[in-house]
Design an enzyme around this catalytic site. Structure first.
Site, PDB file in Angstrom:
ATOM      1  N   HIS A   1       0.065  -6.820   5.556  1.00  0.00           N
ATOM      2  CA  HIS A   1      -1.165  -6.058   4.813  1.00  0.00           C
ATOM      3  C   HIS A   1      -0.437  -5.731   3.365  1.00  0.00           C
ATOM      4  O   HIS A   1       0.459  -6.134   3.094  1.00  0.00           O
ATOM      5  CB  HIS A   1      -1.344  -5.012   5.697  1.00  0.00           C
ATOM      6  CG  HIS A   1      -0.288  -4.049   6.124  1.00  0.00           C
ATOM      7  ND1 HIS A   1       0.805  -3.451   4.926  1.00  0.00           N
ATOM      8  CD2 HIS A   1       0.327  -3.916   7.219  1.00  0.00           C
ATOM      9  CE1 HIS A   1       1.227  -2.942   5.653  1.00  0.00           C
ATOM     10  NE2 HIS A   1       1.147  -2.906   7.189  1.00  0.00           N
TER      11      HIS A   1
ATOM     12  N   GLY B   1       0.851  -3.364   2.393  1.00  0.00           N
ATOM     13  CA  GLY B   1       2.386  -2.659   2.271  1.00  0.00           C
ATOM     14  C   GLY B   1       3.264  -3.740   2.299  1.00  0.00           C
ATOM     15  O   GLY B   1       4.443  -3.777   1.529  1.00  0.00           O
ATOM     16  N   HIS B   2       3.371  -5.018   3.124  1.00  0.00           N
ATOM     17  CA  HIS B   2       4.015  -6.013   2.968  1.00  0.00           C
ATOM     18  C   HIS B   2       4.055  -6.789   1.820  1.00  0.00           C
ATOM     19  O   HIS B   2       5.196  -7.005   1.040  1.00  0.00           O
ATOM     20  CB  HIS B   2       3.851  -6.921   4.106  1.00  0.00           C
ATOM     21  CG  HIS B   2       4.073  -6.466   5.503  1.00  0.00           C
ATOM     22  ND1 HIS B   2       2.689  -6.280   6.236  1.00  0.00           N
ATOM     23  CD2 HIS B   2       4.781  -6.412   6.388  1.00  0.00           C
ATOM     24  CE1 HIS B   2       3.090  -5.736   7.430  1.00  0.00           C
ATOM     25  NE2 HIS B   2       4.513  -5.680   7.481  1.00  0.00           N
TER      26      HIS B   2
ATOM     27  N   GLN C   1      13.337  -4.473  19.721  1.00  0.00           N
ATOM     28  CA  GLN C   1      13.027  -3.138  19.229  1.00  0.00           C
ATOM     29  C   GLN C   1      11.635  -2.663  19.933  1.00  0.00           C
ATOM     30  O   GLN C   1      11.092  -1.254  19.415  1.00  0.00           O
ATOM     31  CB  GLN C   1      12.763  -3.226  17.632  1.00  0.00           C
ATOM     32  CG  GLN C   1      11.612  -3.880  17.265  1.00  0.00           C
ATOM     33  CD  GLN C   1      11.683  -4.084  15.709  1.00  0.00           C
ATOM     34  OE1 GLN C   1      12.374  -4.816  15.116  1.00  0.00           O
ATOM     35  NE2 GLN C   1      10.921  -3.435  15.103  1.00  0.00           N
TER      36      GLN C   1
ATOM     37  N   GLY D   1      10.322  -0.984   3.439  1.00  0.00           N
ATOM     38  CA  GLY D   1       9.451   0.274   3.005  1.00  0.00           C
ATOM     39  C   GLY D   1       9.536   1.593   3.490  1.00  0.00           C
ATOM     40  O   GLY D   1      10.340   1.978   4.460  1.00  0.00           O
TER      41      GLY D   1
ATOM     42  N   ASP E   1       8.904   3.390   6.915  1.00  0.00           N
ATOM     43  CA  ASP E   1       9.725   3.611   7.991  1.00  0.00           C
ATOM     44  C   ASP E   1      10.983   4.240   7.635  1.00  0.00           C
ATOM     45  O   ASP E   1      12.167   3.375   7.517  1.00  0.00           O
ATOM     46  CB  ASP E   1      10.184   2.298   8.666  1.00  0.00           C
ATOM     47  CG  ASP E   1       8.739   1.514   9.135  1.00  0.00           C
ATOM     48  OD1 ASP E   1       8.375   1.903  10.174  1.00  0.00           O
ATOM     49  OD2 ASP E   1       8.080   0.776   8.406  1.00  0.00           O
TER      50      ASP E   1
ATOM     51  N   GLN F   1      14.140   3.980   9.785  1.00  0.00           N
ATOM     52  CA  GLN F   1      14.756   2.521   9.624  1.00  0.00           C
ATOM     53  C   GLN F   1      15.692   2.346   8.260  1.00  0.00           C
ATOM     54  O   GLN F   1      16.693   1.676   8.535  1.00  0.00           O
ATOM     55  CB  GLN F   1      13.514   1.488   9.529  1.00  0.00           C
ATOM     56  CG  GLN F   1      14.015   0.043   9.479  1.00  0.00           C
ATOM     57  CD  GLN F   1      12.822  -0.725   9.800  1.00  0.00           C
ATOM     58  OE1 GLN F   1      12.796  -1.134  10.702  1.00  0.00           O
ATOM     59  NE2 GLN F   1      12.054  -1.153   8.685  1.00  0.00           N
TER      60      GLN F   1
ATOM     61  N   ARG G   1      -0.947  -1.224  13.029  1.00  0.00           N
ATOM     62  CA  ARG G   1      -1.535  -0.325  14.246  1.00  0.00           C
ATOM     63  C   ARG G   1      -2.666   0.302  13.703  1.00  0.00           C
ATOM     64  O   ARG G   1      -3.453   0.738  14.747  1.00  0.00           O
ATOM     65  CB  ARG G   1      -0.619   0.670  14.667  1.00  0.00           C
ATOM     66  CG  ARG G   1       0.556   0.120  15.293  1.00  0.00           C
ATOM     67  CD  ARG G   1       1.770   0.993  15.662  1.00  0.00           C
ATOM     68  NE  ARG G   1       3.044   0.396  15.650  1.00  0.00           N
ATOM     69  CZ  ARG G   1       3.571   0.056  16.852  1.00  0.00           C
ATOM     70  NH1 ARG G   1       2.898   0.135  17.994  1.00  0.00           N
ATOM     71  NH2 ARG G   1       4.985  -0.608  17.045  1.00  0.00           N
TER      72      ARG G   1
HETATM   73  P1  AMP Z   1       6.773  -4.517   9.924  1.00  0.00           P
HETATM   74  O1  AMP Z   1       6.213  -5.789   9.806  1.00  0.00           O
HETATM   75  O2  AMP Z   1       5.821  -3.338  10.389  1.00  0.00           O
HETATM   76  O3  AMP Z   1       8.260  -4.375  10.423  1.00  0.00           O
HETATM   77  O4  AMP Z   1       7.146  -3.912   8.506  1.00  0.00           O
HETATM   78  C1  AMP Z   1       7.968  -4.683   7.623  1.00  0.00           C
HETATM   79  C2  AMP Z   1       8.323  -4.059   6.316  1.00  0.00           C
HETATM   80  O5  AMP Z   1       7.135  -3.519   5.938  1.00  0.00           O
HETATM   81  C3  AMP Z   1       9.087  -2.807   6.779  1.00  0.00           C
HETATM   82  O6  AMP Z   1      10.126  -2.484   5.745  1.00  0.00           O
HETATM   83  C4  AMP Z   1       8.346  -1.787   6.644  1.00  0.00           C
HETATM   84  O7  AMP Z   1       8.637  -0.499   6.294  1.00  0.00           O
HETATM   85  C5  AMP Z   1       7.278  -2.046   5.488  1.00  0.00           C
HETATM   86  N1  AMP Z   1       5.828  -1.606   5.646  1.00  0.00           N
HETATM   87  C6  AMP Z   1       5.054  -1.325   6.382  1.00  0.00           C
HETATM   88  N2  AMP Z   1       3.963  -0.841   6.197  1.00  0.00           N
HETATM   89  C7  AMP Z   1       4.206  -0.471   4.673  1.00  0.00           C
HETATM   90  C8  AMP Z   1       3.476   0.512   3.852  1.00  0.00           C
HETATM   91  N3  AMP Z   1       2.293   0.827   4.174  1.00  0.00           N
HETATM   92  N4  AMP Z   1       3.923   0.567   2.764  1.00  0.00           N
HETATM   93  C9  AMP Z   1       4.944   0.098   2.355  1.00  0.00           C
HETATM   94  N5  AMP Z   1       5.801  -0.597   3.354  1.00  0.00           N
HETATM   95  C10 AMP Z   1       5.346  -0.934   4.366  1.00  0.00           C
END
Ligand code: AMP
Length: 260
Positions: free
Chosen positions: A32, A34-35, A59, A145, A148, A151, A185
């Site tokens: 999305h 964010g990624h 995890q 990001g 998290d 993390q 989610r």
């Molecule tokens: P995930 O695929 O959920 O493991 O997330 C991969 C990376 O994207 C992680 O470093 C997350 O912190 C980051 N991330 C997820 N959602 C967001 C967001 N809304 N804004 C910025 N980074 C994000």
């Protein structure tokens, strides 16, 4: 764009690219905005951008959460290509955890509080897979990001404790126009639940744990924790359940002091 399925293949894909900066963006897919912000930051700073795409079984606690995790590899590969990714590392689980696998990274204190308390073993899985990704890709920079925040705190500790030669870059949380932090989610929320979930960013924006808890309690949201986390910088962090969906969010309370 190269799609590598094995550690050997991702190393081969990066052969000859080591003179420039290599950036790694770890993801579990279901990409999305964010990624995409992480990929854009990596594209800006690095000569070669590697995105990992791996839903890390280690995890996840509940099997239902792992099995229900959204997966759409074709769509993710298309989004990665559009974002200018050079190499996608998308291994099968058996490449990362072959039979006989038994080595784990445990960041003992930071990994045991807050999220770690409510999701036993979560950060052990995160730290282990990230170290394995770092060893496979050997990035100069790795992008994570702020969404998290724990993390990031756990991984900074691991990088310092294990003398890893890479820089972690933290990208601010990307939010929808209504304030809700983007998360794969969020798709599980009904329209009514989504409206209720907006209390989470509203509560955290107060910057005060007691006020935040009062707002969450009065919004019919189950609070797992809301607390000022001892990260750098101190961060107001919360995990809540809206219906059956678990959401986390946070706001840093001051600028960061140390550069890693
Ligand atoms: P995930 O695929 O959920 O493991 O997330 C991969 C990376 O994207 C992680 O470093 C997350 O912190 C980051 N991330 C997820 N959602 C967001 C967001 N809304 N804004 C910025 N980074 C994000």
């Amino acid at each position: 764009m190269i799609v590598a399925r094995t550690v050997a293949d991702v190393r081969a894909a990066l052969d000859g690219r080591r003179d420039g900066t290599v950036g790694l963006v770890p993801t579990m897919g279901a990409l999305h905005a964010g990624h995409l912000a992480l990929l854009a930051a990596a594209r800006e700073r690095c000569d070669t951008v590697v995105m990992s795409l791996f839903v890390n079984p280690a995890q996840f606690g509940e099997p239902a959460d792992l099995n229900g995790y959204p997966r759409d590899e074709q769509r993710d590969l298309e989004a990665a290509r559009e974002a200018g990714v050079d190499v996608v590392f998308a291994p099968p689980a058996a490449e990362m955890y072959p039979p006989g696998y038994q080595t784990w990274i445990d960041v003992t204190e930071l990994g045991a509080t807050l999220e770690g308390e409510h999701r036993a073993g979560h950060f052990r899985g995160v730290a282990t897979v990230c170290l394995k990704l770092f060893n496979a890709v050997r990035p100069d920079l790795a992008f994570y990001g702020q969404k998290d925040a724990q993390q990031v705190a756990v991984l900074r500790r691991m990088v310092a404790d294990l003398n890893l030669e890479l820089e972690l870059v933290v990208v601010p949380t990307v939010r929808d126009a209504d304030g809700l932090a983007l998360s794969s989610r969020n798709a599980r929320l009904s329209p009514e639940e989504r409206a209720r979930a907006l209390a989470l960013p509203r509560a955290l924006a107060t910057g005060d744990p007691e006020t935040a808890r009062a707002i969450l309690d009065s919004s019919g949201i189950d609070v797992e924790y809301v607390a000022v986390a001892p990260f750098d910088p101190p961060t107001l962090a919360a995990a809540v359940r809206v219906g059956t969906t678990r959401l986390i969010d946070n706001v840093p309370l001051e600028p960061r002091k140390e550069e890693s």
